[in-house]
Design a protein around this motif. Sequence first.
Motif, PDB file in Angstrom:
ATOM      1  N   LEU A   1      -8.175   0.310 -25.044  1.00  0.00           N
ATOM      2  CA  LEU A   1      -6.736   0.055 -25.016  1.00  0.00           C
ATOM      3  C   LEU A   1      -6.079   1.128 -25.874  1.00  0.00           C
ATOM      4  O   LEU A   1      -6.251   1.155 -27.089  1.00  0.00           O
ATOM      5  N   SER A   2      -5.350   2.036 -25.228  1.00  0.00           N
ATOM      6  CA  SER A   2      -4.869   3.214 -25.951  1.00  0.00           C
ATOM      7  C   SER A   2      -3.465   3.598 -25.506  1.00  0.00           C
ATOM      8  O   SER A   2      -3.030   3.292 -24.388  1.00  0.00           O
ATOM      9  N   GLY A   3      -2.769   4.300 -26.402  1.00  0.00           N
ATOM     10  CA  GLY A   3      -1.472   4.872 -26.057  1.00  0.00           C
ATOM     11  C   GLY A   3      -1.608   6.168 -25.285  1.00  0.00           C
ATOM     12  O   GLY A   3      -0.635   6.657 -24.693  1.00  0.00           O
ATOM     13  N   ARG A   4      -2.787   6.746 -25.271  1.00  0.00           N
ATOM     14  CA  ARG A   4      -3.034   7.979 -24.541  1.00  0.00           C
ATOM     15  C   ARG A   4      -3.418   7.685 -23.093  1.00  0.00           C
ATOM     16  O   ARG A   4      -4.159   6.763 -22.805  1.00  0.00           O
ATOM     17  N   ASP A   5      -2.914   8.523 -22.185  1.00  0.00           N
ATOM     18  CA  ASP A   5      -3.219   8.351 -20.761  1.00  0.00           C
ATOM     19  C   ASP A   5      -3.582   9.696 -20.132  1.00  0.00           C
ATOM     20  O   ASP A   5      -3.265   9.942 -18.968  1.00  0.00           O
ATOM     21  N   ASP A   6      -4.242  10.550 -20.902  1.00  0.00           N
ATOM     22  CA  ASP A   6      -4.580  11.881 -20.408  1.00  0.00           C
ATOM     23  C   ASP A   6      -6.065  11.962 -20.077  1.00  0.00           C
ATOM     24  O   ASP A   6      -6.852  11.065 -20.394  1.00  0.00           O
TER      25      ASP A   6
END
Length: 565
Positions: A228-233
């Motif tokens: 679960l992360s704020g990054r989506d790269d």
Amino acid sequence: MKQNKSTLQEKIARLRASFVSQLPKRLEEAQQHLQLLKADPCMNRVAAVELHRTFHSLKGTGYSFGFNELAGIAGEAESYTQQLLDLPDDKTPPDWPDKIIGLLQELASQAQILIYTDLQHDHPLQTPFFEMESSAQEDTSLPEKPSRLIYICDDEEDQVTHLSYQLRCFGYQVEYFTQLQAFEAAVRQHQPDAVVMDVRFPSGGTAGTEALASLQKIIGEQLPTVVLSGRDDFEARLSAVRAGCHAYFTKPAKPLELATALDEVMEEEVFEPYRILIVDDEPEVAQYHTLILEEAGMLVYQLSQPGNVLAALQEFRPDLVLVDVYMPDCTGQELAAVIRQLPEHLSLPIVYLSSETDRQKQFSAMQVGVEGFITKPVIPEELVAAVALRAERMRSLRSLMVRDSLTGLYNHTTTTELIESALAQARRQQESLCMVMLDLDHFKQVNDTYGHVSGDQVLLALARILRHRLRSNDVVGRYGGEEFAILLKDVTPEKAVELVNQLREDFSRIRFGSGDKEFYCTFSAGISSFPAYNRAEELRIAADQALYKAKSQGRNQVKLDDGNE
């Protein structure tokens, strides 16, 4: 050698279970023999001999299987019955029935203990215990399923706190960590059932997944993990893959979707063995096929007398029947036709197992509705594959027939049947039952305001809570629309109210999302109980009336029916 030992243990376990499952019937028969003796002043010797034989058999088999307390009581009853047989009719002591009645009561108590602690099956017994003067002390405890332990590791404390709160509502035990070092120390001390891990930490852009990968190498085990992360790269997602993570969510994640993913990564594939009934008048041949199928992990029941097939179908509940075509008293074709007469077995796979190679005769024999034809002698791998394929198809069909397609709970028809069955068992075992009728509050407004997709998410969330928080032997079904029916076994009305209220409070705290909008839902419930109501329809009506009262008095509450207040 180890495999052989394991197989032997399994066979012994099945024999023990079979013995225990037959205890109610055997004790009922003993009670019938006793009644004959009491009615006959000259001591009906046939009944006395049968009673003595029953006690003798229970003693010997009980000791063989390690049920020493049961065997000891049976041995005492055997000795006393033998004394009666040895006495002349005019010398029989006047108080003899009381002694046997007391011993039968002790045997019945021991049998009940064994059924709950040793047999552990979930289908109701078909034969009742006889009435006893004193009933067992009621157990008011309500054991719950053990909670799965989830570790959350994320340096954003506000989000972690809220997520932990939401997951606890679904029945998980949650511990969270904002520092990687604390998380690693906790895992070393006690491994969780699953992990929710962030990617980015102050120490690096992919520090979370890198720390997870290193930790797993040290402990030598892959942890079921959801990211679960704020990054989506791409870099972040690749680091999750390399760390062996099973799913990836970007913040903010919907708690229901995260809970679903956690369930999937923690899912232990518990395979219930296929149940195969073999009907063959040649025991050696049947045993050979049995060993092949048992080696493949299947449970097999052999039957040499076709006349016993109806009882076997009811008691063993097979996934498939293997039938020999040529049997002296009843041909395989005739037997298949008899099975097909029963509506509940119209879809049960029946496969012929025979040395017949004539194609025309095979085709003719299959016209009664048989799945296939396996020719003897069989190749073990082919037999296993053919049986497994058809048995799995049968299970899939059964699942579609008994489950609600959206929630996976029992459908209306199956729920009603299970409630009837549980009520019949409760009458026999003198147990208490509580029925709960549960209805979502203002559900139409949810669909109208947020759409039917969001409404389905609400139904799924409630179904998940009910399935995870209630015991496996409780009946949980979708009764229709937004209404659910629950049958809680062996609980008092007060305990039922306490449990349902806790579920209601937890459900009301679950956050649902539709686009950029958030909302919460509640439910109301009504509870009735047995033996206050003795019939299934009476139970349902009483619970419905209590539910109506809960809704009319403001909703989001649980009401007990008037008969229990």
